[in-house]
Design a protein around this motif. Structure first.
Motif, PDB file in Angstrom:
ATOM      1  N   THR A   1      -9.196   2.227  -2.004  1.00 41.62           N
ATOM      2  CA  THR A   1      -8.722   1.744  -0.706  1.00 41.62           C
ATOM      3  C   THR A   1      -8.482   0.235  -0.718  1.00 41.62           C
ATOM      4  O   THR A   1      -7.867  -0.291   0.177  1.00 41.62           O
TER       5      THR A   1
ATOM      6  N   GLU B   1      -5.394   2.577  -9.898  1.00 43.65           N
ATOM      7  CA  GLU B   1      -5.635   2.357  -8.468  1.00 43.65           C
ATOM      8  C   GLU B   1      -5.379   3.629  -7.665  1.00 43.65           C
ATOM      9  O   GLU B   1      -6.154   3.997  -6.789  1.00 43.65           O
ATOM     10  N   LYS B   2      -4.284   4.296  -7.985  1.00 48.29           N
ATOM     11  CA  LYS B   2      -3.912   5.457  -7.187  1.00 48.29           C
ATOM     12  C   LYS B   2      -4.683   6.709  -7.579  1.00 48.29           C
ATOM     13  O   LYS B   2      -5.056   7.498  -6.729  1.00 48.29           O
ATOM     14  N   TYR B   3      -4.897   6.872  -8.865  1.00 48.08           N
ATOM     15  CA  TYR B   3      -5.619   8.080  -9.275  1.00 48.08           C
ATOM     16  C   TYR B   3      -7.022   8.091  -8.674  1.00 48.08           C
ATOM     17  O   TYR B   3      -7.501   9.118  -8.208  1.00 48.08           O
TER      18      TYR B   3
ATOM     19  N   LYS C   1       0.828  -1.190   0.000  1.00 44.29           N
ATOM     20  CA  LYS C   1       0.000   0.000   0.000  1.00 44.29           C
ATOM     21  C   LYS C   1       0.874   1.257   0.000  1.00 44.29           C
ATOM     22  O   LYS C   1       1.473   1.614   1.011  1.00 44.29           O
TER      23      LYS C   1
ATOM     24  N   ASN D   1      -7.770   6.712  -6.047  1.00 50.13           N
ATOM     25  CA  ASN D   1      -7.622   6.663  -4.596  1.00 50.13           C
ATOM     26  C   ASN D   1      -8.374   5.476  -3.995  1.00 50.13           C
ATOM     27  O   ASN D   1      -9.111   5.608  -3.029  1.00 50.13           O
TER      28      ASN D   1
ATOM     29  N   LYS E   1       1.195   5.394  -0.742  1.00 48.39           N
ATOM     30  CA  LYS E   1       0.324   6.568  -0.711  1.00 48.39           C
ATOM     31  C   LYS E   1       0.064   7.060  -2.131  1.00 48.39           C
ATOM     32  O   LYS E   1       0.998   7.215  -2.915  1.00 48.39           O
ATOM     33  N   PRO E   2      -1.187   7.349  -2.452  1.00 47.48           N
ATOM     34  CA  PRO E   2      -1.496   7.809  -3.805  1.00 47.48           C
ATOM     35  C   PRO E   2      -0.646   9.010  -4.228  1.00 47.48           C
ATOM     36  O   PRO E   2      -0.113   9.021  -5.337  1.00 47.48           O
ATOM     37  N   GLU E   3      -0.479   9.996  -3.318  1.00 46.27           N
ATOM     38  CA  GLU E   3       0.279  11.202  -3.707  1.00 46.27           C
ATOM     39  C   GLU E   3       1.691  10.840  -4.147  1.00 46.27           C
ATOM     40  O   GLU E   3       2.209  11.367  -5.135  1.00 46.27           O
TER      41      GLU E   3
ATOM     42  N   GLU F   1     -14.929   9.206 -11.436  1.00 48.79           N
ATOM     43  CA  GLU F   1     -14.167   7.999 -11.742  1.00 48.79           C
ATOM     44  C   GLU F   1     -13.933   7.824 -13.246  1.00 48.79           C
ATOM     45  O   GLU F   1     -14.194   6.776 -13.822  1.00 48.79           O
TER      46      GLU F   1
END
Ligand SMILES: O=C(O)CCC(=O)C(=O)O
Ligand SMILES: [Fe+2]
Length: 813
Positions: free
Chosen positions: A655, A649-651, A503, A653, A505-507, A531
């Motif tokens: 979980t 997945e990250k854009y 996991k 966000n 962090k998205p940023e 989305e």
């Protein structure tokens, strides 16, 4: 003395104001003119201080309505009403249940298993699916009602007793006790009923329907005892709270009922297995002794290959064999808990689970089989001459030490992991040390025999080692192999752990993408929906070219089926893109769509005006392994897939982690001469995880890929005309026949170009405009949150040694 009024969990729930309010409201919706129900609403709203929002609009399915009516009547002691509705509820519930089971079956037998993680997954999936029927159908309100079916008989028992209709009360009590023979209050009720005149012990016979239902459910639960629980728990993990997970509405069974009615009504598991290509090729009558059988097709070639990787580096035992046991499996996982090993062990676990289920069904459906031992046994080649008989379990025994009798509770299956010549044959032995029957080895072939049955195996003199999955079963639960459950638990923990550590962090991840030149060019606002995103710079021009070439040289192999132009349409001239030295089987026409058996050609499955060639990850991996494509090309394929997955997945966000479900490199090209006045779409409006209905609704059910959660397309070029991707309006009700026409109302379109990624929620409607000239290539990816649907090929391909060594980790910490 009076019969006890049921005091069930359900009744307790009904007493909760919110649930009751909901129930009343639901009933009101179904009966807007009913004064009584209106009064009920007012009563609940005013009296119970229930918020407006608690008056949910619950979906009305007939049996639920009867249930609600019955329970409301019960509250006001209207016994006739209770009885009438409960009986109807039960009748309709059983029908609904049957539908639910058949739906699982339909999904099971019709989905394109070729591209799934394998038969074993499907097996598990259908078992899981069926076991969920009972729970899902008990959701009259929001949550499942415990002992839903059982307790309906309690209501009936009480109501019939209150009306002094004791015969029916006895029947209801007997039915209840079929679910729970030791239930104290019901046994007490039974005692009371027995004091009535004319009521005898033997009158307490449950109805056949009830007996069947109970048996079916308990068998299934038994079967799922260790494994399904683990898979189920795999879903929401604490670190990954279930973020607005859309509740799948299982009440759609009504809608798909018609489809299912056409399906077989047979409850015969063997038939289902046959549909999956698992065919009995010899039975005990053919094999000279009872309890013997041979079945082919239990594993697919790539599954055999994958399982064989577990046998690398095994030490050789004194008798000459090598053993992969569950202890070894656990060790492997402990030493190196990586995804490859995890995936292979999962495959192993699923495969042995299927083998056990199959064996039980074939031989003895009434018994529960447990693993006594589960292993892969290999015999490395050897020139040594022996005085003992090598066994499938890796031992070598003298003839006189072999058992002379069949055991009453031990059974063995052997499933081969490769095809071999007669040097590796399996033979049953008769009493005179003669060969009863000899059998050759083939990947997926399973031989079943009683553990006391005499046999021996030939050990090859040279070449590769002889390997098989060897399973020993017992009916005695106490002899159950604990190691198996331990392994399953371990697999589950590894997955959890990996999810937690992976996991990022998205940023942080998005910044890395930005630093690597990735730029978000369109967001939800421009794309007119949450989305949805367009990002540029995911792939370089060189990478796009590599992937395009891969499809062109390898994906477009073959010259259109021996020079024959297909008879479908005058546009369907094959382009003659023959690559003379390329084996036709390398490229599958319309790869990924081979379930569309009616279109065994290069013609797009969506429009006859386009040709369609593709390649999936498994094939690419195979070609790289055979050195038909470069490792660099394979790396680009995998890295770009991973970059697209990670970005999505990250854009968004997310979980919960996104897994690959299916990865498809595909080019569509206009057929010469078809470019003018095209009215069709290259890809009609659709959503990737549901079935679009003519009225614009879309069901996340069979036969769509309902488990897909997000989609992404990475474009590879722009030198073609047309071919814009577009998002379409959700409600297609006024244009249902236009979904495949160019005048479909699109919300917003995206022009493909190399390195451009469009990612979106798989439930959003979208399509592709006609490719009017040139060739449009893209890497299409579908993702799922469900670990169970993970695309095994990704892991398989990555685990290929040469690739792994060559790989430079991109975008991975
Ligand atoms: O190629 C595209 O732009 C979209 C393809 C697509 O939607 C699909 O294959 O499901
Ligand atoms: Fe799509």
């Amino acid at each position: 003395m009076s019969v006890k009024r049921p005091n069930t969990a359900e009744q307790f729930r009904l007493d909760q104001p919110k649930k009751a309010a909901s129930a009343a409201y639901t009933y009101f919706l179904a009966h807007p003119k009913d004064e009584n129900s209106k009064r009920n609403i007012v009563y609940y709203r005013d009296g119970a201080r229930v918020a407006e929002s608690d008056f949910l609009d619950l979906e009305m399915v007939p049996y639920k309505e009867h249930y609600i009516r019955a329970t409301l009547a019960y509250k006001s002691d209207e016994w006739e009403e209770v009885i009438s509705h409960m009986e109807q509820c039960l009748e309709e519930y059983y029908l609904e249940f049957e539908r639910c089971e058949l739906t699982c079956e339909a999904k099971f037998s019709t989905e394109e298993t070729e591209f799934k993680t394998g038969i074993a997954d499907w097996m598990l999936y259908i078992m899981n699916c069926r076991s969920l029927c009972e729970r899902d159908l008990s959701k009259v309100f929001i949550e499942p009602i415990e002992d839903f079916v059982r307790d309906m008989y309690s209501y009936l028992q009480f109501s019939y007793s209150s009306l002094k209709q004791f015969d029916q009360a006895v029947q209801a009590a007997a039915n209840f006790l079929a679910f729970d023979p030791t239930h104290e209050s019901m046994l007490e009720n039974k005692r009371i009923l027995l004091t009535r005149e004319g009521v005898k012990e033997e009158d307490f016979q449950p109805q056949q329907e009830v007996v069947d239902y109970v048996r079916k459910n308990s068998e299934l639960k038994e079967l799922l005892f260790s494994i399904v629980d683990n898979y189920r728990h795999q879903q929401p993990v604490q670190e990954y709270p279930d973020k607005e997970a859309p509740e799948q509405d299982r009440d759609l069974f009504n809608e798909i009922g018609d489809l299912i009615v056409e399906m077989t009504e047979s409850d015969d598991w063997m038939l289902r297995y046959e549909q999956l290509g698992m065919n009995v090729i010899a039975r005990s009558v053919d094999l000279n002794r009872e309890e013997r059988f041979v079945t082919d097709g239990m594993l697919r070639p790539e599954q055999c290959d994958e399982l064989l990787t577990l046998t690398e580096d095994l030490p050789t035992e004194p008798q000459g064999s090598q053993l992969f046991t569950l202890k070894v499996a656990q060790q492997k996982l402990e030493e190196d808990p990586n995804e490859e090993i995890e995936a292979t062990l999962r495959l192993y676990a699923r495969s042995v689970e299927v083998l056990k289920h199959y064996t039980q069904r074939y031989l003895n459906p009434d018994m529960t089989y447990y693993f006594k031992k589960s292993s892969i046994v290999c015999w490395p080649p050897s020139e040594e001459s022996r005085t003992c008989y090598p066994q499938e379990d890796g031992t070598c025994v003298k003839f006189d030490d072999m058992s002379d009798e069949l055991y009453s509770d031990l059974y063995t299956t052997v499933t081969y992991l490769h095809t071999a010549d007669e040097d590796s044959d399996f033979s049953f032995l008769n009493e005179e040390k003669g060969i009863d029957r000899a059998l050759g080895l083939k990947c997926g072939r399973t031989i079943g025999f009683n553990t006391g049955d005499r046999h021996f195996v030939k050990i090859p003199k040279s070449g590769s080692k002889r390997c098989a999955v060897v399973l020993r079963y017992t009916f005695n639960r106490d002899l159950d192999d604990r190691d198996y459950n331990d392994l399953i638990t371990m697999l589950h923990r590894v997955e959890e752990l990996r999810m937690a550590t992976a996991k990022q962090k998205p940023e942080v991840v998005l910044k890395k993408f930005a630093d690597a030149g990735v730029k978000v060019t369109k967001e939800r606002k421009q794309l007119k929906g949450k989305e949805r995103v367009v990002a540029d710079g995911i792939a370089s021009e060189a990478q796009c070219e590599t992937l395009r070439n891969m499809v062109l040289t390898r994906g477009m192999a073959g010259d259109g089926y021996n020079g024959i132009t297909t008879p479908h349409t005058l546009y369907e001239l094959f382009l003659g893109l023959s690559v003379p030295d390329v084996n036709k089987s390398e490229a599958l026409a319309g790869d990924g769509y081979d379930h569309l058996k009616t279109k065994p050609s290069e013609v797009s499955p969506h429009t006859e005006h386009e040709l369609y060639r593709g390649m999936n990850i498994y094939r690419a991996g195979k070609l790289a392994f055979e050195e038909k494509i470069s490792l660099g090309a394979l790396r680009d394929f995998l890295d770009l897939s991973e970059a697209s997955r990670l970005f999505t997945e990250k854009y968004f966000n997310l979980t919960k982690p996104l897994y690959f479900d299916f990865t498809h490199l595909v080019c569509r090209s206009a057929v010469d001469g078809s470019n003018s006045n095209r009215e069709d779409l290259s890809h009609p409006v659709h959503a990737d995880n549901c079935n679009l209905q003519p009225n614009g609704s879309c069901f996340r059910e069979f036969p769509s890929f309902f488990h897909r959660d997000y989609s992404a397309i990475l474009y590879l070029n722009d030198d073609f005309e047309g071919g814009e991707f577009f998002f379409a309006h959700g409600n297609q009700s006024e244009q249902s026949d236009l979904v495949s026409h160019s005048n479909v109302v699109s919300q917003v379109s995206v022009r493909p170009k190399c390195g451009r990624l469009v990612a979106f929620n798989a439930g959003h409607f979208h399509g592709v405009k006609a490719v009017k000239s040139g060739r449009r290539c893209a890497l299409a990816l579908w993702f799922t949150h469900q670990a169970m649907f993970k695309e095994l090929a990704h892991v398989q391909v990555r685990s290929n040694h040469s690739y792994r060594n060559a790989r430079s980790p991109v975008f991975i910490d």
